[in-house]
Write an enzyme that holds these catalytic residues in place. Structure first.
Site, PDB file in Angstrom:
ATOM      1  CG  HIS A   1      89.900  34.589  92.968  1.00  0.00           C
ATOM      2  ND1 HIS A   1      89.499  33.395  92.408  1.00  0.00           N
ATOM      3  CD2 HIS A   1      89.093  34.793  94.042  1.00  0.00           C
ATOM      4  CE1 HIS A   1      88.502  32.892  93.112  1.00  0.00           C
ATOM      5  NE2 HIS A   1      88.233  33.732  94.108  1.00  0.00           N
TER       6      HIS A   1
ATOM      7  CG  ASP B   1      86.358  34.147  97.172  1.00  0.00           C
ATOM      8  OD1 ASP B   1      86.504  33.726  96.010  1.00  0.00           O
ATOM      9  OD2 ASP B   1      87.303  34.517  97.885  1.00  0.00           O
TER      10      ASP B   1
ATOM     11  CB  CYS C   1      87.390  32.359  89.881  1.00  0.00           C
ATOM     12  SG  CYS C   1      88.577  33.072  88.723  1.00  0.00           S
TER      13      CYS C   1
END
Length: 931
Positions: free
Chosen positions: A489, A522, A577
């Site tokens: 990620h 994030d 992401c």
């Protein structure tokens, strides 16, 4: 004041609720076949079939026909009063156990002898009547999620309102549903109305059940829809059409809810239900020839199909325009439906999944003005290096570009490439405020390649990356960006004003414009927990490395540095992401203030808020990066093309520029205009064309007006090696284009301006390598040369010296001047210096070689050419060279004609023998002088 806790006491009424809850929970265990809804429905049918009469004998309206369900209020009230009177006489009460969010109170058993309960159950609890009172409860499991008000039993108010959900049978109009539910039953032996009602309910249930999700028959559904949406004149053949029920239909500014979508061999037809309470039902039809493309998205988990059909519409002026027809259809078995549609007409598979990015033109008008950019890399892909010449440049290959396809994870190469691109967009005077780490910094910091568990060890982490920041003023930066790739990620760490940690106390920071902090961006919040301690420890160790005497107070400030996890737009899938990281970074660079404080982030600008940008905006970065890489490829292709064009074109004549070419005589003295050379094993020579004017500045002239070639040769150096040693120093001058190679083998070089190839040889080598080809003809290059000004009258000592050198060998050296003797003085004072040719050629070449004279179209300009041949045994460097000097005039010829005609030098000399002033005799004359 004493509180009343009686409300918490357990009462007998609660036992009924507990028992009802227990019965409801039993239904979630292994189902009993005797209590299945199918068997209950069969019992109802068998009960009703015993007393059913023929439909022709019925009087009054039928509840089974939804098209005639809307009746006048007078008839409805009259039927209701009759049924209520009969119900009182038979003391039969129809109770509908309708479950809502609240528990229903138990029916008073004293007033009920026989009760028929139709339970429309949902997720809530319903209480049943006590079976001890001999009540016969009959329940229909017609699972509904909506609320229905219960009948007031005491006052016999027969008023119901029903709104059926998606899991119940379909009812288009409230009047039809109300008519169906407002009809109570009388005793089975009292009247025919009860039989009519049961028959109507049974028929309605059988008709509507085909439209529910639990329906097992698709044909029944199509029959019902065609029956209630089309009149007799509009009946269609189901065998040649595919019918689907849509959730909604959108065409331009028109919207329609439940309707039918029919695909046939003639086209697509959409028609809404007749009972949609609309004055004019929605209806539209498109022929097969009007369909441009069909695309769909199939959400298999929920069984939903979104069809996007581009069709051609004609306006009032008969001008065609393309519009998008959007249809939502609930279909679990979509592949079979799609196969049936494709079998209807050959046009359907042709337009299915048509690429909508292609421009479609109708009557010369481009219908797709906003074309999205998706570059194609089907052609051979050359690696892209960006930024070119930077030590941190990124090399992008075709495999990296393929990762920019939809629903694909981007790799570290794409991340680093776009970070470098953003870094280069910053103004030069602002670059000192930012520092960007690449994607490998965090991997090295956390040591993910070896021991991922060591991510919490900040001291060891700093030692691994100490060399990365040794020359970087980390604490003089305003913002430091760290891309984080951990647990498959991507997220972004932004360190704000790290130098302010040691300069201000906690009390000062609250009112300061610059507040040091760590921002964590994030796109899946919570997936990268645990980074706080690692970053804080790293900054503390970085500070200690630069400030040896660091107090514990400052260390504690770094360890307690604010770590802010921002509430930002989140990704809507599992593979964007990395794109969100890049979008966070790009917008932060564009909107970050000069002095940042997390306490002064205002929602008015949406900066660093949840509504900072729409999530789809970040996902579109795939196309942006693809376009950027494609533009870099195009620019590189243009540069290469320009270089090739420049190499093929003739350079512009510049007075101070000359060309240099060192060739091997082994490849023969015969060179044609295309650069081809014939080899001879016996004859060897060197041909040189001077590059720079400065290359000949070291040559001393014999007098003020000219130069003597004997200065090129020493008395003890007569071989080709010593000649190259004499010429080596001027070539190594910075003003020259190329240097002589020190390698053992010859190296081929290309002149970027002229496109010619040159061979540079080591000094002292006797074995010369041949140049196989040249990119452009040597003779096509027109260089302006230095006016050597060779004197026409030679001194006696020079003549003697030349005679001595001519006796030592059979070789002859000739210097030919293009200027006639009578025009010499005029050309010396001319503004444009003349172009001359100096030839040093071997006498052993003889008739085996064809030496060419170069002529220019300009009458005043001449060309200088040096040909230095060696003897046949020039491999032996100890053998001296014997030269003879010949000076004469020659006129210029066209080079192209020179290459084609290939006339020998001897014929030229014979024709111009009368015009040549002999300063030294040729080889034969020199021999006679010796005698």
């Amino acid at each position: 004041m004493k509180k009343n806790f009686e409300v918490f006491d357990f009462k007998e009424e609660d036992e009924l609720a507990e028992s009802a809850a227990g019965k409801l929970l039993e239904k979630f265990t292994n189902p009993s076949p005797c209590n299945s809804p199918v068997l209950q429905r069969q019992r109802i049918q068998s009960f009703c079939n015993e007393k059913r009469v023929e439909e022709e004998e019925m009087e009054g309206p039928s509840c089974a026909e939804p098209a005639t369900a809307v009746e006048s209020d007078d008839h409805q009230c009259e039927d209701d009063s009759t049924l209520v009177t009969e119900a009182k006489e038979s003391r039969t009460i129809l109770t509908f156990g309708l479950e809502t969010t609240d528990h229903l109170e138990e029916t008073d058993a004293e007033h009920v002898n026989q009760g028929l309960m139709l339970g429309l159950k949902t997720e809530d609890l319903a209480k049943e009547t006590d079976i001890d009172h001999d009540n016969h409860g009959l329940m229909f499991g017609l699972n509904s999620e909506d609320d229905i008000e219960e009948t007031d039993v005491d006052h016999r108010v027969e008023s119901f309102s029903c709104q059926l959900g998606g899991n119940s049978f379909y009812a288009e109009t409230s009047s039809y549903s109300q008519r169906q539910l407002n009809s109570p039953f009388s005793d089975s032996s009292s009247s025919e109305e009860q039989i009519d009602m049961m028959s109507a309910i049974d028929e309605s249930l059988s008709d509507r059940s085909a439209l529910s999700e639990a329906s097992d028959s698709e044909d029944d559904e199509e029959d019902w829809m065609t029956e209630h949406c089309f009149n007799d004149e509009e009946k269609i053949d189901l065998s040649t059409a595919v019918i689907m029920t849509s959730e909604y239909v959108i065409l331009k500014d028109m919207h329609c809810a439940a309707s039918l979508v029919i695909f046939s061999c003639n086209g697509i037809k959409i028609k809404s239900f007749l009972a949609n309470n609309e004055e004019v039902p929605f209806s539209c039809e498109f022929g097969v020839e009007d369909i441009v493309s069909i695309q769909y998205n199939w959400y298999q988990n929920v069984g939903l199909i979104i069809l996007r059909i581009r069709v051609l519409l004609k306006d009032e002026n008969c001008h065609e325009d393309m519009e998008e027809l959007k249809i939502a259809v609930k279909e679990h078995n979509w592949p079979n439906k799609q196969q049936k549609i494709n079998s209807l007409h050959v046009k359907y598979p042709a337009v299915w999944n048509t690429d909508l990015e292609d421009d479609v033109e109708v009557s010369g008008y481009n219908l797709n003005q906003q074309k999205r950019y998706f570059p194609s890399f089907d052609e051979p892909f050359e690696d892209v290096v960006y930024p070119k010449g930077d030590p941190d440049a990124v090399s992008i290959c075709k495999r990296d570009v393929e990762l920019l396809q939809p629903e694909t994870f981007v790799n570290d190469t794409i991340i680093d490439f776009y970070i470098n691109y953003l870094k280069n967009q910053i103004q030069t005077e602002e670059k000192h405020r930012f520092h960007f780490f690449n994607s490998f910094f965090f991997r090295k910091l956390a040591d993910l390649d070896k021991d991922p568990s060591s991510i919490a060890d900040g001291k060891a982490a700093f030692l691994r990356v100490r060399k990365w920041t040794r020359k970087v003023d980390m604490f003089g930066k305003d913002y430091i960006f760290v891309p984080v790739n951990y647990n498959l990620h991507w997220s972004l760490i932004v360190i704000c004003h790290p130098g302010e940690v040691a300069n201000r106390t906690d009390l000062d920071l609250d009112d300061s414009k610059k507040v040091p902090c760590i921002l964590h961006m994030d796109s899946i919040k919570g997936s990268h927990a645990g980074l706080k301690n690692l970053v804080q420890t790293y900054l503390c160790e970085e500070w200690k490395e630069r400030h040896k005497e660091t107090s514990d107070d400052i260390s504690s400030r770094f360890m307690n540095l604010r770590f802010v996890s921002l509430e930002l737009p989140q990704q809507e899938n599992s593979f964007d992401c990395g794109l969100f990281l890049l979008h966070y970074l790009e917008l932060f660079l564009a909107e970050a203030p000069l002095n940042f404080s997390p306490f002064k982030i205002y929602n008015a600008s949406n900066f660093l808020y949840l509504n900072w940008f729409p999530p789809a905006e970040a996902s579109l970065k795939r196309t942006l990066i693809q376009k950027l890489i494609f533009e870099l490829l195009e620019n590189r292709s243009r540069e290469v093309s320009n270089e090739q064009n420049q190499s093929c074109e003739s350079p512009v004549a510049v007075n101070d520029d000359m060309g240099i070419e060192v060739l091997s005589e082994r490849c023969s003295p015969l060179i044609d205009c295309n650069g081809d050379m014939t080899q001879t094993q016996d004859d060897q020579g060197i041909e040189m064309t001077l590059l720079e004017r400065s290359s000949m500045r070291h040559i001393q002239a014999a007098n003020d007006s000219g130069m003597v070639l004997r200065d090129l040769f020493d008395s003890g150096s007569n071989n080709t090696g010593s000649l190259l040693e004499q010429l080596q120093q001027p070539f190594e001058d910075p003003s020259s284009f190329y240097h002589l190679s020190n390698d053992s083998s010859a190296r081929e070089q290309v002149d970027m301006e002229t496109g010619e190839q040159f061979m540079c040889l080591n000094a002292g080598e006797g074995n010369f390598q041949c140049i196989t080809e040249t990119t452009s003809p040597r003779a096509s290059n027109s260089f302006s040369s230095w006016n050597l000004g060779i004197p026409l009258v030679q001194k006696e000592d020079e003549t003697d010296l030349l005679s001595e050198t001519s006796n030592s060998s059979n070789d002859s050296i000739g210097i030919i001047e293009d200027n006639p003797i009578e025009n010499t003085h005029e050309e010396e004072i001319d503004e444009s210096p003349p172009r001359e040719t100096v030839s040093l050629k071997s006498a052993t070449v003889g008739s085996n070689t064809a030496d060419h004279t170069t002529e220019n179209e300009e009458p005043v300009s001449t060309h200088i050419e040096l040909v230095v041949p060696s003897s046949q045994n020039d491999r032996d460097e100890e053998k001296p060279l014997e030269h003879d000097l010949e000076i004469g005039d020659k006129t210029s010829e066209d080079v192209g004609d020179d290459c084609d005609q290939k006339e020998p030098m001897e014929e030229e000399d014979e024709k111009r023998a009368a015009k040549r002033p002999r300063l030294s005799s040729p080889t034969g004359e020199a021999e006679e002088m010796e005698k």
